[in-house]
Motif scaffolding. Structure first.
Motif, PDB file in Angstrom:
ATOM      1  N   SER A  93      71.423-112.695 -10.096  1.00 23.95           N
ATOM      2  CA  SER A  93      70.184-111.961  -9.362  1.00 23.95           C
ATOM      3  C   SER A  93      69.890-110.659 -10.304  1.00 23.95           C
ATOM      4  N   VAL A  94      70.761-110.164 -10.789  1.00 27.38           N
ATOM      5  CA  VAL A  94      70.572-108.686 -11.435  1.00 27.38           C
ATOM      6  C   VAL A  94      69.711-109.136 -12.740  1.00 27.38           C
ATOM      7  N   TYR A  95      70.160-109.857 -13.345  1.00 27.12           N
ATOM      8  CA  TYR A  95      69.401-110.476 -14.761  1.00 27.12           C
ATOM      9  C   TYR A  95      67.923-111.011 -14.172  1.00 27.12           C
ATOM     10  N   GLU A  96      67.659-111.565 -13.080  1.00 24.39           N
ATOM     11  CA  GLU A  96      66.612-112.179 -12.875  1.00 24.39           C
ATOM     12  C   GLU A  96      65.579-110.984 -12.333  1.00 24.39           C
ATOM     13  N   LEU A  97      66.185-110.137 -11.595  1.00 24.31           N
ATOM     14  CA  LEU A  97      65.433-108.816 -11.288  1.00 24.31           C
ATOM     15  C   LEU A  97      64.863-108.161 -12.594  1.00 24.31           C
ATOM     16  N   LEU A  98      65.848-108.006 -13.311  1.00 24.88           N
ATOM     17  CA  LEU A  98      65.467-107.018 -14.673  1.00 24.88           C
ATOM     18  C   LEU A  98      64.478-107.851 -15.420  1.00 24.88           C
ATOM     19  N   ALA A  99      64.661-109.198 -15.574  1.00 25.19           N
ATOM     20  CA  ALA A  99      63.560-109.981 -16.285  1.00 25.19           C
ATOM     21  C   ALA A  99      62.270-109.941 -15.792  1.00 25.19           C
ATOM     22  N   ASN A 100      62.214-109.589 -14.366  1.00 25.90           N
ATOM     23  CA  ASN A 100      60.987-109.824 -13.638  1.00 25.90           C
ATOM     24  C   ASN A 100      60.061-108.382 -13.926  1.00 25.90           C
ATOM     25  N   VAL A 101      61.216-107.391 -13.823  1.00 23.63           N
ATOM     26  CA  VAL A 101      60.569-105.995 -13.996  1.00 23.63           C
ATOM     27  C   VAL A 101      59.922-106.159 -15.429  1.00 23.63           C
ATOM     28  N   PHE A 102      60.681-106.281 -16.213  1.00 25.46           N
ATOM     29  CA  PHE A 102      60.301-106.196 -17.952  1.00 25.46           C
ATOM     30  C   PHE A 102      59.086-107.090 -18.131  1.00 25.46           C
ATOM     31  N   LEU A 103      58.682-108.084 -17.362  1.00 26.56           N
ATOM     32  CA  LEU A 103      57.469-108.755 -17.567  1.00 26.56           C
ATOM     33  C   LEU A 103      56.232-108.684 -16.515  1.00 26.56           C
ATOM     34  N   SER A 104      56.546-107.639 -15.506  1.00 26.54           N
ATOM     35  CA  SER A 104      55.477-107.713 -14.493  1.00 26.54           C
ATOM     36  C   SER A 104      54.489-107.107 -14.934  1.00 26.54           C
ATOM     37  N   PRO A 105      53.124-107.461 -14.711  1.00 29.49           N
ATOM     38  CA  PRO A 105      51.904-107.036 -15.371  1.00 29.49           C
ATOM     39  C   PRO A 105      51.650-105.677 -14.411  1.00 29.49           C
ATOM     40  N   ASN A 106      52.191-105.196 -13.248  1.00 30.45           N
ATOM     41  CA  ASN A 106      51.940-104.296 -12.569  1.00 30.45           C
ATOM     42  C   ASN A 106      52.940-103.264 -12.664  1.00 30.45           C
ATOM     43  N   ILE A 107      53.563-103.312 -13.689  1.00 28.64           N
ATOM     44  CA  ILE A 107      54.725-102.159 -14.060  1.00 28.64           C
ATOM     45  C   ILE A 107      54.594-101.793 -15.481  1.00 28.64           C
ATOM     46  N   LEU A 108      54.189-100.370 -15.710  1.00 28.04           N
ATOM     47  CA  LEU A 108      54.124-100.068 -17.014  1.00 28.04           C
ATOM     48  C   LEU A 108      55.820 -99.546 -17.574  1.00 28.04           C
ATOM     49  N   LYS A 109      56.183-100.017 -18.605  1.00 31.26           N
ATOM     50  CA  LYS A 109      57.675 -99.725 -18.582  1.00 31.26           C
ATOM     51  C   LYS A 109      57.167 -98.821 -20.157  1.00 31.26           C
ATOM     52  N   LEU A 110      58.099 -97.615 -20.060  1.00 30.09           N
ATOM     53  CA  LEU A 110      58.010 -96.335 -20.913  1.00 30.09           C
ATOM     54  C   LEU A 110      59.359 -96.544 -21.607  1.00 30.09           C
ATOM     55  N   GLY A 111      59.472 -96.185 -22.923  1.00 27.15           N
ATOM     56  CA  GLY A 111      60.690 -96.021 -23.836  1.00 27.15           C
ATOM     57  C   GLY A 111      60.654 -95.231 -24.994  1.00 27.15           C
ATOM     58  N   PHE A 112      61.553 -94.937 -25.640  1.00 24.70           N
ATOM     59  CA  PHE A 112      61.567 -94.149 -26.818  1.00 24.70           C
ATOM     60  C   PHE A 112      62.328 -94.828 -27.882  1.00 24.70           C
ATOM     61  N   ARG A 113      61.565 -95.331 -28.898  1.00 28.01           N
ATOM     62  CA  ARG A 113      62.240 -96.421 -29.676  1.00 28.01           C
ATOM     63  C   ARG A 113      63.228 -97.397 -28.875  1.00 28.01           C
TER      64      ARG A 113
END
Length: 521
Positions: A93-113
């Motif tokens: 369920s942890v992997y599935e939750l993170l996978a959903n977050v990484f691909l959700s069109p409603n969440i902008l993901k920010l990172g530095f390199r």
């Protein structure tokens, strides 16, 4: 929970049965912007190159309902019992939750390199037997390094000459008014419990991404690049600072004290719903982005994708003793002479095959080395930072070739993994490396590697018919070659075709002369 700059909330998540995990599920499903970062311990395995496992994943969430922020620190170490929920890596369920977050069109993901972090994170979960393609994609995504270099830095008309290696700490200092301390960057993240200083450092690395994005959004609104909507949801601290007139440099700046107050003002107590999340499990569902954010994503958003080549070499599941390296910089007076032995030496567990990593300053040398049959890689990314270069050299057991004396400051690379090239011309550099490392070059080695990607050729040459079939939709074979009895060779990695034409024979003769190779015939 602990304090950061006064009121920042940090949640330590180590079990799915904890109230912190329930709060994490609620927060990511009620956030339109999150900041991502990861920590690992630089290691080298004695027998096979591997990616280091991610030990901590930082997720900074800005709650849509209140614009407040909270940073979750997900413990991905192996400290927990593998038979229960204390090891987050082993819970689907942890992997599935993170996978959903990484691909959700409603969440902008920010990172530095973030690509290297994603690669290591993917490898970590793959080794936990979750998925053969764990976390291969993050979308929508925005790289803070790219935002700064392409937009924010350009706003400063009095700015110094642009540099491709601007650090996150220096960006924070310029845009937010305070610098991130990097003293704990390479501390031992495998130890549990982490110190308060480690947790504070890790949380800030993710949290600052959101605040830098705020500066970017404010600039777009000032320029009229996007349309402003109702911002009543912004708390008064950040809104008041952002609405101040811009200074002569055109870059949003504050003093350290103002920056602290900004962080304090923008991070409030959880809404009551979040506090109640520990008592009940919320189902996965996200809130659509507001119109302002949606405009930014559509115009400037990107996606981060891992390809098959990014995953090479595959991580090994063999257990072995790990050697840790202290990421402490040391001033070096003079290290011009190679002391050896190199990491591929058989006495160190290597395979005896020379392997080099050429940084951007000696990219031409990399192609020359490939032409004489020597394994010469280049950095994964076009603009790697020092940490990326170090990690690649360690895991692939390569010697870094560079002309940058600053790289010699890294203490854990001084012995046997870095060499500063003194010559300026490519031919001279090639001879210097051959003589320094006592490389044996023979005529049979010449032109045996792909100059494009460093791959090896298929051992059996291709006929003209096989070459035509292999080139379909990929490469054009000149018609003048059809009537000639020549051999074709194909790279096993990038599928590039080569043939023994005039250019090939000229190159062979050139390196015979440069390397002073004596024919064995």
């Amino acid at each position: 929970m602990m304090g950061l700059q006064g009121d920042t909330d940090i949640q330590w998540v180590s079990s799915i049965d904890s109230p912190e995990f329930d709060r994490f599920k609620y927060a990511v499903s009620h956030s339109s912007i999150i900041g991502l970062d990861a920590e690992w311990k630089p290691v080298v395995r004695p027998h096979q190159p591997t990616f280091p496992p991610v030990l901590l994943l930082q997720v900074a969430c800005r709650l849509t309902t209140s614009s407040s922020c909270v940073v979750f620190l997900l413990d991905l170490s192996n400290e927990g019992d593998n038979n229960n929920n204390n090891n987050l890596l082993l819970v689907p369920s942890v992997y599935e939750l993170l996978a959903n977050v990484f691909l959700s069109p409603n969440i902008l993901k920010l990172g530095f390199r973030f690509k290297q972090d994603l690669l290591y994170l993917s490898s970590t979960f793959q080794n936990a037997s979750h998925s053969a393609s764990a976390f291969h994609k993050v979308e929508p995504f925005m790289d803070i390094a790219s935002i700064y270099s392409n937009h924010l830095q350009q706003q400063n008309k009095q700015s110094r000459r642009k540099t491709a290696t601007k650090s996150l700490s220096s960006i924070c200092h310029e845009l937010l008014g305070f610098s991130l301390s990097k003293e704990l960057q390479c501390s031992d993240w495998s130890l549990r419990p982490l110190t308060q200083a480690q947790m504070t450092y890790a949380a800030l690395d993710a949290l600052c991404l959101i605040h830098i994005f705020d500066v970017f959004q404010h600039r777009l609104l000032q320029q009229g690049a996007i349309t402003e909507v109702d911002c009543s949801g912004l708390n008064i601290g950040l809104k008041q600072i952002l609405r101040e007139p811009t200074n002569s440099t055109g870059i949003f700046r504050t003093t350290y004290c103002e920056a602290v107050e900004m962080v304090r003002a923008t991070i409030l107590e959880y809404p009551q719903k979040l506090q109640e999340a520990s008592l009940k499990k919320s189902s996965w569902g996200t809130i659509p982005m507001d119109y302002t954010l949606l405009q930014i994503v559509r115009k400037y958003g990107d996606k981060l994708i891992l390809t098959e080549s990014d995953g090479k070499p595959r991580t090994s599941k063999k257990k072995g003793k790990r050697k840790s390296f202290t990421c402490k910089e040391k001033q070096v007076a003079s290290l011009d002479e190679w002391e050896g032995p190199p990491p591929w030496d058989c006495s160190l567990g290597g395979d005896g095959c020379p392997k080099f990593l050429c940084d951007v300053m000696v990219e031409g040398l990399a192609k020359h080395l490939r032409c004489v049959g020597i394994d010469a890689a280049v950095p994964y990314s076009k603009k790697p930072d020092t940490r990326e270069l170090i990690d690649q050299a360690i895991k692939e057991k390569r010697v870094i070739l560079t002309r940058d004396a600053k790289l010699l400051r890294h203490e854990y690379l001084l012995r046997n993994q870095i060499y500063r090239v003194k010559s300026l011309l490519k031919n001279d550099q090639l001879i210097e490396v051959i003589e320094t490392f006592e490389l044996k070059i023979c005529e049979d080695q010449l032109m045996s590697r792909c100059t494009k990607c460093n791959g090896r050729f298929i051992q059996k040459p291709l006929s003209i018919e096989e070459a035509i079939e292999a080139a379909k939709g990929f490469q054009v074979i000149p018609n003048c070659l059809f009537d000639r009895n020549i051999e074709f060779w194909q790279c096993t990695d990038c599928n590039q075709l080569y043939w023994e034409g005039t250019q090939y024979h000229n190159a062979v003769q050139k390196f015979i002369d440069v390397c002073k190779i004596t024919s064995t015939d």
